[in-house]
Motif scaffolding. Structure first.
Motif, PDB file in Angstrom:
ATOM      1  N   HIS A  91       0.818  -1.220   0.000  1.00 35.24           N
ATOM      2  CA  HIS A  91       0.000   0.000   0.000  1.00 35.24           C
ATOM      3  C   HIS A  91       0.849   1.267   0.000  1.00 35.24           C
ATOM      4  O   HIS A  91       0.357   2.331  -0.374  1.00 35.24           O
ATOM      5  CB  HIS A  91      -0.944   0.011   1.207  1.00 35.24           C
ATOM      6  N   ASP A  92       2.122   1.144   0.403  1.00 30.76           N
ATOM      7  CA  ASP A  92       2.961   2.338   0.494  1.00 30.76           C
ATOM      8  C   ASP A  92       3.706   2.648  -0.811  1.00 30.76           C
ATOM      9  O   ASP A  92       4.532   3.557  -0.852  1.00 30.76           O
ATOM     10  CB  ASP A  92       3.961   2.205   1.644  1.00 30.76           C
ATOM     11  N   ILE A  93       3.400   1.923  -1.873  1.00 29.66           N
ATOM     12  CA  ILE A  93       4.014   2.213  -3.178  1.00 29.66           C
ATOM     13  C   ILE A  93       3.456   3.533  -3.699  1.00 29.66           C
ATOM     14  O   ILE A  93       2.246   3.706  -3.791  1.00 29.66           O
ATOM     15  CB  ILE A  93       3.699   1.096  -4.203  1.00 29.66           C
ATOM     16  N   ASP A  94       4.329   4.456  -4.033  1.00 27.35           N
ATOM     17  CA  ASP A  94       3.904   5.697  -4.676  1.00 27.35           C
ATOM     18  C   ASP A  94       3.742   5.375  -6.161  1.00 27.35           C
ATOM     19  O   ASP A  94       4.725   5.089  -6.854  1.00 27.35           O
ATOM     20  CB  ASP A  94       4.947   6.797  -4.463  1.00 27.35           C
ATOM     21  N   THR A  95       2.521   5.404  -6.626  1.00 33.24           N
ATOM     22  CA  THR A  95       2.204   4.967  -7.984  1.00 33.24           C
ATOM     23  C   THR A  95       2.965   5.764  -9.033  1.00 33.24           C
ATOM     24  O   THR A  95       3.530   5.193  -9.973  1.00 33.24           O
ATOM     25  CB  THR A  95       0.680   5.071  -8.219  1.00 33.24           C
ATOM     26  N   ARG A  96       3.005   7.065  -8.907  1.00 31.96           N
ATOM     27  CA  ARG A  96       3.693   7.899  -9.885  1.00 31.96           C
ATOM     28  C   ARG A  96       5.188   7.590  -9.916  1.00 31.96           C
ATOM     29  O   ARG A  96       5.783   7.450 -10.983  1.00 31.96           O
ATOM     30  CB  ARG A  96       3.473   9.382  -9.571  1.00 31.96           C
TER      31      ARG A  96
END
Length: 151
Positions: A91-96
């Protein structure tokens, strides 16, 4: 040159939309990275034009071609968000940032392969396997990574 890339981005985006009907976000991500690699590995002339004449051209970022470029890469964000929403990805992945990591890394690989260190097809595939595995491991939640170490 910009209109040529615009047409390519639109065409490839359509291919992505058709090709990624998988239900599992992890499978989608792996296939997406491989598909992106295969498209550009097959067309060194496009990569050459894009890297040498377009990517660092300030006019590229003020034309409607950038819209198609971003739309083409939007599927990376969609897959990451889907994986996060389903709990398949951390969940802590920064998508951009992750999307830019994939795109920038592939761009760097192409540049190296085409301009500095031409590789054999087998070496391309070996390097890409390692590359895809590293990127996919980065999105696994900690519990899934523990399972990966056991296999």
């Amino acid at each position: 040159l910009l209109s040529i890339c615009k047409d390519y981005f639109r065409s490839y985006k359509h291919e992505f939309d058709q090709a990624f009907t998988f239900n599992d976000p992890f499978t989608k991500l792996r296939r997406l990275i491989w598909h992106h690699f295969n498209i550009f590995a097959a067309d060194s002339e496009l990569v050459t034009v894009f890297v040498k004449d377009i990517k660092f051209n300030k006019h590229f970022y003020t034309t409607d071609t950038i819209v198609d470029f971003l739309d083409y890469h939007k599927i990376f964000s969609e897959v990451i968000e889907e994986g996060k929403n389903r709990g398949t990805f951390r969940h802590d992945i920064d998508t951009r940032i992750f999307r830019n990591l994939v795109i920038g890394s592939l761009s760097n690989l192409y540049t190296r392969w085409y301009f500095r260190e031409p590789l054999t097809p087998l070496a391309y595939m070996d390097e890409m396997n390692h590359f895809v595995d590293l990127l996919c491991r980065a999105v696994y939640p900690p519990t899934a990574r523990a399972v990966l170490k056991q296999t």
